[in-house]
Design a protein around this motif. Sequence first.
Motif, short mmCIF file in Angstrom:
data_model
loop_
_atom_site.label_atom_id
_atom_site.label_comp_id
_atom_site.label_asym_id
_atom_site.label_seq_id
_atom_site.Cartn_x
_atom_site.Cartn_y
_atom_site.Cartn_z
N ASP A 128 1.78 -3.12 -7.31
CA ASP A 128 1.80 -3.45 -5.89
C ASP A 128 1.35 -4.91 -5.68
O ASP A 128 0.72 -5.51 -6.55
CB ASP A 128 0.86 -2.50 -5.13
CG ASP A 128 1.07 -2.56 -3.62
OD1 ASP A 128 1.90 -3.39 -3.18
OD2 ASP A 128 0.42 -1.78 -2.90
N ASN B 89 3.90 6.86 2.65
CA ASN B 89 2.59 6.44 3.15
C ASN B 89 1.54 7.36 2.52
O ASN B 89 1.58 8.58 2.72
CB ASN B 89 2.57 6.57 4.67
CG ASN B 89 1.36 5.89 5.28
OD1 ASN B 89 0.32 5.76 4.65
ND2 ASN B 89 1.52 5.48 6.53
N PRO B 90 0.60 6.84 1.74
CA PRO B 90 -0.37 7.73 1.05
C PRO B 90 -1.18 8.58 2.02
O PRO B 90 -1.54 9.71 1.72
CB PRO B 90 -1.25 6.75 0.28
CG PRO B 90 -0.44 5.50 0.18
CD PRO B 90 0.39 5.43 1.41
N SER B 91 -1.46 8.02 3.21
CA SER B 91 -2.29 8.77 4.16
C SER B 91 -1.50 9.84 4.90
O SER B 91 -2.08 10.76 5.49
CB SER B 91 -2.94 7.81 5.17
OG SER B 91 -1.92 7.13 5.89
N ASN B 92 -0.19 9.72 4.89
CA ASN B 92 0.67 10.70 5.57
C ASN B 92 1.96 10.81 4.77
O ASN B 92 2.93 10.10 5.04
CB ASN B 92 0.94 10.29 7.01
CG ASN B 92 1.69 11.36 7.78
OD1 ASN B 92 2.03 12.42 7.24
ND2 ASN B 92 1.95 11.10 9.06
N PRO B 93 2.02 11.67 3.77
CA PRO B 93 3.22 11.77 2.91
C PRO B 93 4.50 12.06 3.67
O PRO B 93 5.59 11.78 3.18
CB PRO B 93 2.85 12.93 1.96
CG PRO B 93 1.35 12.98 1.98
CD PRO B 93 0.94 12.59 3.37
N SER C 72 7.94 8.76 4.90
CA SER C 72 8.56 8.27 3.66
C SER C 72 10.01 7.89 3.94
O SER C 72 10.60 8.28 4.95
CB SER C 72 8.49 9.33 2.56
OG SER C 72 9.28 10.46 2.92
N GLU D 245 8.17 5.20 -5.81
CA GLU D 245 8.75 5.93 -6.93
C GLU D 245 10.20 5.47 -7.11
O GLU D 245 10.91 5.20 -6.13
CB GLU D 245 8.71 7.44 -6.68
CG GLU D 245 7.31 8.02 -6.59
CD GLU D 245 7.33 9.52 -6.32
OE1 GLU D 245 8.46 10.07 -6.27
OE2 GLU D 245 6.25 10.11 -6.18
N GLY E 291 0.78 -1.23 0.00
CA GLY E 291 0.00 0.00 0.00
C GLY E 291 0.80 1.28 0.00
O GLY E 291 0.23 2.37 0.05
N TYR E 292 2.14 1.19 -0.06
CA TYR E 292 2.94 2.40 -0.12
C TYR E 292 2.90 2.98 -1.54
O TYR E 292 2.66 2.27 -2.53
CB TYR E 292 4.40 2.12 0.25
CG TYR E 292 4.62 1.79 1.71
CD1 TYR E 292 3.90 2.44 2.72
CD2 TYR E 292 5.56 0.84 2.08
CE1 TYR E 292 4.12 2.15 4.06
CE2 TYR E 292 5.80 0.53 3.41
CZ TYR E 292 5.05 1.19 4.39
OH TYR E 292 5.28 0.89 5.71
N ARG E 293 3.19 4.27 -1.64
CA ARG E 293 3.38 4.90 -2.94
C ARG E 293 4.88 4.80 -3.27
O ARG E 293 5.72 5.33 -2.56
CB ARG E 293 2.93 6.37 -2.92
CG ARG E 293 2.98 7.03 -4.31
CD ARG E 293 2.50 8.47 -4.30
NE ARG E 293 3.48 9.36 -3.70
CZ ARG E 293 3.34 9.90 -2.50
NH1 ARG E 293 2.27 9.68 -1.76
NH2 ARG E 293 4.30 10.69 -2.01
#
Length: 652
Positions: free
Chosen positions: A83, A115-119, A122, A65, A61-63
Amino acid sequence: MLRTVPPISRVLWILIACVAACEPAVAANPVPIGSAVLMPSGRGIGSLETIRIATRWDSAGYRIEADFRALDGGAGGSPAIHDSLNGTYLIVYTTGSMADSSDTSGVVIPIMAANPSNPAESFTDRSLQVCRNSGTPIPVHLETWIRDGQSRFTPGESLIVRTRWMTEGVQRFRPSADFSRLVPDFREFDLRVNLIRDTLGVSEHEIAFRIPGQGRLVEESNGIPLAILGRDALCSEVRFEGLSIDLRTSGAPKFYRGSVRAPSGRGVRSFDTIEIVTQWDSTTVRVEPDFALLDGGAGGLASVRDSTGGFHIIRYTTGDMAGLPDERVVVALSGFNALADSVTDRSLEICRNLATPPPTHLGSWTREDRKRFRPGDSLVIFSRWSHPAGLPITLEPLLSNLIADGAGLAVAVSQRGVDTFLVSMKLPAKDRLVPDGRDIRIGVEALDTLCNRVRFDSLLIELDTTPPSTPPTFDPLPPETNVALIRVSGTAPGSSRVAIVRENLFRFYAPVDPSTERFETELELTPGRNQVGGWGEDELGNKTVTATSQIVRLVVERTTTYPTPFRPNDEILVGDSGGMTKVVARIYNLEGDLLAEMEKEGAFLEARLTWDGRDAQGDLAEPGYYLMTIRRASATGKIHEEVSPMLFRDDE
């Protein structure tokens, strides 16, 4: 998905959920576990090439790059990210043109997870490194072989592989190997790699590997594959998998011995039943004998029966051998294990003897017709034989009735003239001989080259290892004397001579008068304490127990005489009633400096030494007191040293 909570704990569950919702969020950055390039595999990355990278983190579930600018300046655009539920992400990227970039290794591909909910939560992982290779040649495999052509190996042996590669233009080529199919926990640092030659763009290396113990190896088998690797500094890895070996942890069958049990004492004839006993390392070995050289295989197949201890009993009935010559032939014995490993032994020979007569015994006797022997004596047998057919004869002694354990005995057999043989040996210690007795039967056995065997065992001898029953009695010796030569005497019943021993080192023999049982001899003493004892011996050399020893002390008188006061060229008189071989006199001043040294060598009881009163530089000594040391070397090698003061004057 709704969880069902047991009624008893429902209140507690609600409280925990409330507390969790009410507490402020705690930042937790993503944690990388590892990243690897899946494609391309075994080489560097070129222009317009699709890269597949697997990267794993602590959660899904991480973003994700990835930054490929260090590889191609970002010319390939944005990568595709896939993912998975277990925290593994697949990165797919097609590179742009890298024609203007140099080929290199260690290009870092940063991978960032957020973390998409808390950028703010990272982390960027920079552990993944790749190679850029748009045109540098990669190693090309030419040839690989096992040195010495060996294909079968056992634990502890060295596996040595020669490998040849085309390496022109390759950056820092290094060969290696992968023997994990042979050793599951294989480690590359156990290899030893040596460069053999590197000419005209072709390099040849030797890869050596010590095969470990059986506990680390796979089970023994045929055709275990091996892999040889060629690597360079730009991530290229070329595998060659054309090698295989056979592993044997138990090895091929081992042949120990074989002998013909029947017929006994002669060669084999037509329609004889032969019985052969062979021993191998296991009863599971399949044994096949080959009697073709004996009768052309006319007897058909042999029967082989296994027994305990690796013994195999072979029975074979010969066919008609009429017209074949009498001669010794080889019977080949082949053993096979479960993996079809085999060994053939050709040491067993059988005689084909249809008509040749055996040797003829002409006579045997001991040297000087001696009949009585003891441990350590030399036993010599003369034996005469002839052969009607003129065949060579070998002789074997028959001593099992005399020697309880015949293993390891040195028996020499030599031929004297045409028909006489000499058998000689030194009898071993008493514990290896049979008990004392008369009429012990010994002899010899003659064997010709066609397996005819003839025994003669009618020689009778007596073994005597019993010493005289009474030790010698010594007449009393004086406890002290000043005479170096004394007479030793006594009585020795049952002995032919007495060994007189001083200090358990110096031995003198005295004969015993058989009519009076008396003995006497002269014994030389050494100054000081002398221990005198001895034992009796019979004519065979059997010894009694040692008699009671006596102590005799030789008193020696030592004197040193010189004038007082001492003047230049006066004499120093040194005496020793025990005899001397060397005397050394040294003069010292009171400070301990050596002024002069005088000596005399030879064999004498008295020595005269002279000091001219001068020191080592030739100067006359000052009047006064000095120290003189006298050092005597006795005839027995003992040293005696004394120190005395000396008053010196240089006046008349």
